[in-house]
Write a protein that holds these residues in place. Structure first.
Motif, PDB file in Angstrom:
ATOM      1  N   THR A  27       1.597  -0.057   3.480  1.00  0.00           N
ATOM      2  CA  THR A  27       0.692  -0.322   2.282  1.00  0.00           C
ATOM      3  C   THR A  27       1.529  -1.424   1.404  1.00  0.00           C
ATOM      4  O   THR A  27       0.598  -2.413   1.390  1.00  0.00           O
ATOM      5  N   VAL A  28       2.663  -1.688   1.536  1.00  0.00           N
ATOM      6  CA  VAL A  28       3.204  -2.701   1.026  1.00  0.00           C
ATOM      7  C   VAL A  28       3.197  -4.071   1.943  1.00  0.00           C
ATOM      8  O   VAL A  28       2.652  -5.094   1.445  1.00  0.00           O
ATOM      9  N   GLU A  29       3.019  -4.011   3.253  1.00  0.00           N
ATOM     10  CA  GLU A  29       2.956  -4.873   4.337  1.00  0.00           C
ATOM     11  C   GLU A  29       1.136  -5.422   4.066  1.00  0.00           C
ATOM     12  O   GLU A  29       0.837  -6.613   4.165  1.00  0.00           O
ATOM     13  N   HIS A  30       0.446  -4.480   3.852  1.00  0.00           N
ATOM     14  CA  HIS A  30      -1.064  -4.571   3.839  1.00  0.00           C
ATOM     15  C   HIS A  30      -1.249  -5.576   2.389  1.00  0.00           C
ATOM     16  O   HIS A  30      -2.016  -6.445   2.487  1.00  0.00           O
ATOM     17  N   GLY A  31      -0.594  -4.993   1.289  1.00  0.00           N
ATOM     18  CA  GLY A  31      -0.806  -5.668   0.176  1.00  0.00           C
ATOM     19  C   GLY A  31      -0.275  -7.225   0.249  1.00  0.00           C
ATOM     20  O   GLY A  31      -0.918  -8.073  -0.486  1.00  0.00           O
TER      21      GLY A  31
END
Length: 64
Positions: A27-31
């Motif tokens: 999720t952090v990478e997607h953001g």
């Protein structure tokens, strides 16, 4: 999925599910990549639901 799995769905429709740490990292990478923002661990967990919580209840038949 095991009982400890969580699921996160972004407002853009992207979704991931799995063990907590894997979901947080994804999720952090997607953001970062898609929205130019870096959510914190707490922000990701605030969006998370148990992975089993994504299953919809079966429709109940209408009473005549």
């Amino acid at each position: 999925m095991d009982d400890d799995s969580i699921s996160v769905r972004c407002v853009c429709g992207w979704e991931t599910r799995g063990p907590e740490q894997v979901v947080i990292e994804a999720t952090v990478e997607h953001g970062r990549r898609m929205h130019n923002m870096t959510p914190t661990r707490d922000e990701v967990l605030a969006m998370a639901v148990p992975a089993a919580g994504r299953h919809e209840e079966p429709a109940k038949p209408a009473r005549p």
